[in-house]
Scaffold this active site. Structure first.
Site: not given
Ligand code: HH2
Length: 260
Positions: A207, A241
């Protein structure tokens, strides 16, 4: 401590968008994450990065369902990262057991009843605003107190809808409507969120607050991801995660041997 490996079936996720848009590639990636130590796979078809545009229901279903089906029986629990009840319902029918809802059941009026009826585990995450707007100058008088109050209220709502207490996990939502300083404060004071008595999920992986501190781009944030995740686990996070499961698993083995 469990590792939740990220399987993004999206063209636009902030760190791995487009890499696993093909269902076969996403399933293969999920299997690799299980081999590397993931005990949960979080399958998502909609990016929630700052500024992301919402995805239609049809498109999200098309992305997510074949991948959940392909990962059923792969050796890990499958979680679906969605705020749409129709997508959650289809994923649960295809073998998912966890609904990871970044809106904490506020995004779709059908979601709470669906999770209750299906006996799903739900992850309730704190987010200020929506992904489109959340990074527009977020301010809090005490970010930890506000996140804690929000999560306590969402637990009450979830239980009132019939979701069993032991199936509710909580997440402070690192990066969702927070500055780098807010994220650090939440991580530093994670113990205060443990007092809510529910398992904590923490997602710092790649992040932007890490980049603010060390100048790294999204694909260079492994060091900061590992440091923040290990410290979150030491402070009581039960689910981490992450995208980089193999490296995180190595780091956690060492940290566990040292700290117990
Ligand atoms: N962060 C992201 C997405 N989903 N869910 C939970 N529970 N906690 C988190 O910190 C979280 C989440 C963002 O990360 P990522 O899936 O890599 O990115 P994107 O939303 O651009 O797909």
């Amino acid at each position: 401590m469990k590792l939740m490996g990220v399987v993004n079936v999206t063209p636009d996720s902030f760190s791995d968008g487009g890499l696993y848009l093909d269902p076969g590639a996403a399933v293969e990636h999920g299997r690799e994450l299980v081999a590397a130590g993931a005990t949960i796979l979080d399958v998502g078809g909609e990016s929630t990065r700052p500024g992301a545009e919402p995805v239609s229901e049809d498109e999200e279903l098309r992305r997510v369902v074949p991948v959940v089906e392909g990962l059923r029986g792969a050796g890990a629990e499958v979680s679906v990262d969605t705020s749409k009840a129709s997508v959650a319902a289809a994923a649960l029918a295809a073998g998912a057991t966890i609904v990871n809802d970044v809106t904490a059941l506020r995004g779709d009026p059908e979601m709470a009843a669906l999770c209750a009826e299906r006996g799903a585990t739900v992850v309730l995450m704190h987010m200020r605003g929506t992904p489109r707007t959340m990074q527009e100058e977020p301010t809090y008088s005490d970010v930890v107190a506000e996140v804690r109050g929000f999560l306590a209220e969402r637990v009450e709502r979830a239980e009132a809808a019939g979701i069993a207490a032991e199936r509710i996990w909580l997440d402070p939502g690192i990066g969702f409507g927070k500055t780098a300083a807010h994220n650090l404060e939440l991580l530093r004071r994670l113990g205060e969120l443990r007092e809510l008595g529910r398992p904590l999920v923490v997602g710092t992986s790649r992040k932007s607050f890490i980049g603010r501190l060390d100048g790294s781009e999204a694909d260079e944030r492994l060091g900061g991801t590992i440091a923040s995740s290990v410290l979150a686990a030491a402070a009581g996070a039960e689910v981490l995660r992450v995208h980089d499961v193999a490296e995180m698993d190595d780091a956690m083995r060492l940290a566990t041997a040292l700290l117990g």
